[in-house]
Design a protein around this motif. Structure first.
Motif, PDB file in Angstrom:
ATOM      1  N   LEU A 191       0.849  -1.120  -0.032  1.00  0.00           N
ATOM      2  CA  LEU A 191       0.039   0.108   0.165  1.00  0.00           C
ATOM      3  C   LEU A 191       0.549   1.151  -0.041  1.00  0.00           C
ATOM      4  CD1 LEU A 191      -2.713  -0.816   2.421  1.00  0.00           C
ATOM      5  CD2 LEU A 191      -2.958  -0.902   0.000  1.00  0.00           C
ATOM      6  N   TYR A 192       1.999   1.235   0.992  1.00  0.00           N
ATOM      7  CA  TYR A 192       2.558   2.393   0.812  1.00  0.00           C
ATOM      8  C   TYR A 192       3.573   2.432  -0.439  1.00  0.00           C
ATOM      9  CZ  TYR A 192       1.968   2.966   5.879  1.00  0.00           C
ATOM     10  OH  TYR A 192       1.052   3.125   7.119  1.00  0.00           O
ATOM     11  N   GLY A 193       4.053   1.519  -0.977  1.00  0.00           N
ATOM     12  CA  GLY A 193       4.701   1.439  -2.416  1.00  0.00           C
ATOM     13  C   GLY A 193       3.762   2.113  -3.278  1.00  0.00           C
ATOM     14  N   ALA A 194       2.384   1.831  -3.466  1.00  0.00           N
ATOM     15  CA  ALA A 194       1.657   2.233  -4.269  1.00  0.00           C
ATOM     16  C   ALA A 194       1.473   3.740  -4.091  1.00  0.00           C
ATOM     17  CB  ALA A 194       0.125   1.506  -4.450  1.00  0.00           C
ATOM     18  N   ALA A 195       1.312   4.306  -3.019  1.00  0.00           N
ATOM     19  CA  ALA A 195       1.069   5.595  -2.502  1.00  0.00           C
ATOM     20  C   ALA A 195       2.365   6.456  -2.823  1.00  0.00           C
ATOM     21  CB  ALA A 195       0.897   5.750  -0.922  1.00  0.00           C
ATOM     22  N   LEU A 196       3.540   5.746  -2.711  1.00  0.00           N
ATOM     23  CA  LEU A 196       4.743   6.686  -2.975  1.00  0.00           C
ATOM     24  C   LEU A 196       4.893   6.728  -4.337  1.00  0.00           C
ATOM     25  CD1 LEU A 196       7.123   4.826  -0.623  1.00  0.00           C
ATOM     26  CD2 LEU A 196       6.745   7.108  -0.623  1.00  0.00           C
ATOM     27  N   GLY A 197       4.646   5.714  -5.318  1.00  0.00           N
ATOM     28  CA  GLY A 197       4.477   5.869  -7.033  1.00  0.00           C
ATOM     29  C   GLY A 197       3.653   6.874  -7.241  1.00  0.00           C
ATOM     30  N   GLY A 198       2.721   7.330  -6.533  1.00  0.00           N
ATOM     31  CA  GLY A 198       1.782   8.293  -7.178  1.00  0.00           C
ATOM     32  C   GLY A 198       2.013   9.686  -6.600  1.00  0.00           C
ATOM     33  N   LEU A 199       3.358   9.924  -5.746  1.00  0.00           N
ATOM     34  CA  LEU A 199       3.442  11.383  -5.371  1.00  0.00           C
ATOM     35  C   LEU A 199       4.279  11.949  -6.304  1.00  0.00           C
ATOM     36  CD1 LEU A 199       4.841  10.416  -1.805  1.00  0.00           C
ATOM     37  CD2 LEU A 199       2.548  11.227  -2.238  1.00  0.00           C
ATOM     38  N   PRO A 200       4.176  13.264  -6.453  1.00  0.00           N
ATOM     39  CA  PRO A 200       4.748  14.130  -7.600  1.00  0.00           C
ATOM     40  C   PRO A 200       6.282  14.113  -7.102  1.00  0.00           C
ATOM     41  CG  PRO A 200       3.600  15.435  -6.201  1.00  0.00           C
ATOM     42  CD  PRO A 200       3.213  14.182  -5.685  1.00  0.00           C
ATOM     43  N   GLU A 201       7.299  14.012  -7.933  1.00  0.00           N
ATOM     44  CA  GLU A 201       8.807  13.985  -7.628  1.00  0.00           C
ATOM     45  C   GLU A 201       8.983  15.443  -7.663  1.00  0.00           C
ATOM     46  OE1 GLU A 201      10.710  11.764  -7.069  1.00  0.00           O
ATOM     47  OE2 GLU A 201       9.441   9.960  -7.137  1.00  0.00           O
ATOM     48  N   GLU A 202       8.460  16.395  -8.448  1.00  0.00           N
ATOM     49  CA  GLU A 202       8.794  17.707  -8.587  1.00  0.00           C
ATOM     50  C   GLU A 202       9.103  18.344  -6.881  1.00  0.00           C
ATOM     51  OE1 GLU A 202       6.113  16.474  -9.819  1.00  0.00           O
ATOM     52  OE2 GLU A 202       6.457  16.471 -11.865  1.00  0.00           O
ATOM     53  N   LEU A 203       8.189  18.113  -5.974  1.00  0.00           N
ATOM     54  CA  LEU A 203       8.514  18.416  -4.721  1.00  0.00           C
ATOM     55  C   LEU A 203       9.850  18.275  -4.030  1.00  0.00           C
ATOM     56  CD1 LEU A 203       4.732  18.345  -3.494  1.00  0.00           C
ATOM     57  CD2 LEU A 203       5.952  20.340  -4.391  1.00  0.00           C
ATOM     58  N   SER A 204       9.964  17.178  -4.238  1.00  0.00           N
ATOM     59  CA  SER A 204      11.307  16.494  -3.518  1.00  0.00           C
ATOM     60  C   SER A 204      12.450  16.927  -4.231  1.00  0.00           C
ATOM     61  CB  SER A 204      11.222  14.926  -3.448  1.00  0.00           C
ATOM     62  OG  SER A 204      10.023  14.462  -2.940  1.00  0.00           O
ATOM     63  N   GLU A 205      12.553  16.983  -5.674  1.00  0.00           N
ATOM     64  CA  GLU A 205      13.310  17.517  -6.459  1.00  0.00           C
ATOM     65  C   GLU A 205      13.651  18.978  -5.852  1.00  0.00           C
ATOM     66  OE1 GLU A 205      12.793  16.616 -10.313  1.00  0.00           O
ATOM     67  OE2 GLU A 205      12.874  14.579 -10.310  1.00  0.00           O
ATOM     68  N   ALA A 206      12.766  19.754  -5.863  1.00  0.00           N
ATOM     69  CA  ALA A 206      12.872  21.089  -5.674  1.00  0.00           C
ATOM     70  C   ALA A 206      13.474  21.408  -4.294  1.00  0.00           C
ATOM     71  CB  ALA A 206      11.499  21.865  -5.646  1.00  0.00           C
ATOM     72  N   ALA A 207      13.116  20.672  -3.360  1.00  0.00           N
ATOM     73  CA  ALA A 207      13.518  20.555  -2.025  1.00  0.00           C
ATOM     74  C   ALA A 207      15.185  20.255  -1.850  1.00  0.00           C
ATOM     75  CB  ALA A 207      12.911  19.597  -0.912  1.00  0.00           C
ATOM     76  N   ARG A 208      15.398  19.256  -2.559  1.00  0.00           N
ATOM     77  CA  ARG A 208      16.874  18.905  -2.729  1.00  0.00           C
ATOM     78  C   ARG A 208      17.801  19.832  -3.235  1.00  0.00           C
ATOM     79  NH1 ARG A 208      14.499  13.884  -4.343  1.00  0.00           N
ATOM     80  NH2 ARG A 208      14.633  12.307  -2.754  1.00  0.00           N
ATOM     81  N   MET A 209      17.093  20.562  -4.517  1.00  0.00           N
ATOM     82  CA  MET A 209      17.826  21.678  -4.946  1.00  0.00           C
ATOM     83  C   MET A 209      18.050  22.677  -4.086  1.00  0.00           C
ATOM     84  SD  MET A 209      16.297  21.739  -8.871  1.00  0.00           S
ATOM     85  CE  MET A 209      17.402  23.200  -9.339  1.00  0.00           C
ATOM     86  N   ASP A 210      17.177  22.892  -3.161  1.00  0.00           N
ATOM     87  CA  ASP A 210      17.438  24.064  -2.072  1.00  0.00           C
ATOM     88  C   ASP A 210      18.254  23.581  -0.996  1.00  0.00           C
ATOM     89  OD1 ASP A 210      15.861  25.658  -3.549  1.00  0.00           O
ATOM     90  OD2 ASP A 210      13.956  25.103  -2.463  1.00  0.00           O
ATOM     91  N   GLY A 211      18.783  22.399  -0.973  1.00  0.00           N
ATOM     92  CA  GLY A 211      19.986  21.970   0.082  1.00  0.00           C
ATOM     93  C   GLY A 211      19.057  21.007   1.100  1.00  0.00           C
ATOM     94  N   ALA A 212      17.936  20.610   1.028  1.00  0.00           N
ATOM     95  CA  ALA A 212      17.305  19.770   2.103  1.00  0.00           C
ATOM     96  C   ALA A 212      18.324  18.270   1.833  1.00  0.00           C
ATOM     97  CB  ALA A 212      15.955  19.779   1.907  1.00  0.00           C
TER      98      ALA A 212
END
Length: 316
Positions: A191-212
């Motif tokens: 269930l968590y695997g299916a939910a993670l697959g549906g999350l937008p990657e843009e938010l995580s990538e933007a946070a990593r570019m900001d140094g998170a």
């Protein structure tokens, strides 16, 4: 590609030819099966709780007398709160161990693409086996005389930890929780695997570019977005914990041994209906089944409403 005249899709995506009658025809088999095998037994058990029984012969209308017996007379008045408390501990332990591990494994599998299918299959495989088989297998593994678990502890110099895991009232219920978590951990992983697959990657990538860092991305972005899935897993875990029967029965017997340390509501229902020998066993056990249904249904509805409000608050 040509389209047959008159076969335009209707509003909402439904085919134009799917009339209400045809839709009912498709749904009818499922409704019949649900009514015969689920709804009818539930209504019947509910009605049985309000009658006095002499063996299998139904007597007169008893009103709430069976419920009064369940909550005020021995042995039910003592065993019912104990069994309900064990169900709650079973739910809390399962939420803590099973779903935490499931979320961790799902995140690791989502990040690492290699062997993802193989690991998902390995996690999911135990819950394809009957809980009764799992329980009897672990009874042999945890045997204090010939079980390999204690033998392994002694072999690695941890013999002081070897003990009768299922014979000690302080360890019996935690051991059952751990075995249940091991068997069902694949369920939250999927269930968590299916939910993670549906999350937008843009938010995580933007946070990593900001140094998170990876932990900050998970705690600030991924975890809040997973709250609906966590809520769904929590409700399903509550239902599973409240109706647990096969695994406690295989590991502790119908009496919830040792000394009632593994007794749960389903075991109490089983003893009341089939082992008590009471004349009015059907009436009291039906009252207990009605109470168990009310707890599960009420808890699931309440948790769903609370989670829905939290989701709505997040979207504002």
């Amino acid at each position: 590609m040509t389209r047959r005249r008159g076969a335009r899709p209707a509003a909402g995506g439904a085919p134009a030819g799917l009339t209400l009658g045809r839709a009912a025809l498709f749904v009818a088999p499922a409704l019949v099966l649900f009514g015969v095998f689920v709804l009818y037994p539930m209504v019947t058990a509910f009605s049985y709780a309000f009658y006095d029984w002499r063996g299998t012969a139904r007597g007169g209308f008893a009103g709430l007398e069976n419920f009064t017996t369940l909550f005020t007379e021995a042995p039910y008045a003592d065993q019912l709160p104990r069994a309900f408390g064990h169900n709650l501990l079973f739910f809390a332990g399962t939420m803590l161990v099973q779903n935490t591990l499931g979320l961790g494994f799902a995140v690791l599998l989502h990040r690492g693409r290699r062997s993802k299918r193989l690991l998902q299959t390995l996690y999911a495989m135990p819950y394809l086996v009957s809980p009764l088989v799992i329980g009897y297998l672990w009874t042999l593994l945890l045997s204090p005389t010939f079980g390999p678990v204690n033998a392994l502890l002694e072999a690695v110099g941890l013999g002081s930890l070897a003990q009768p895991w299922l014979g000690d009232p302080t360890t019996a219920l935690p051991v059952i929780v751990l075995i249940s978590a091991w068997q069902w951990v694949g369920f939250p992983v999927l269930l968590y695997g299916a939910a993670l697959g549906g999350l937008p990657e843009e938010l995580s990538e933007a946070a990593r570019m900001d140094g998170a860092s990876s932990w900050q991305v998970f705690r600030r972005i991924t975890l809040p977005l997973l709250l609906p899935a966590i809520g769904t897993v929590g409700v399903l875990t509550f239902i599973m914990a409240m109706e647990a029967f096969a695994l406690p029965y295989a590991l502790g017997g119908s009496t919830g041994s040792p000394a009632g340390a593994t007794d749960v509501l389903s075991l109490l229902f089983y003893r009341t209906a089939f082992e008590s020998g009471a004349t009015n066993a059907i009436g009291v056990s039906s009252a207990l089944a009605t109470v168990l249904f009310a707890v599960i249904f009420g808890g699931a509805v309440l948790a769903t409403r609370v989670l829905r409000r939290q989701e709505e608050a997040m979207l504002r």
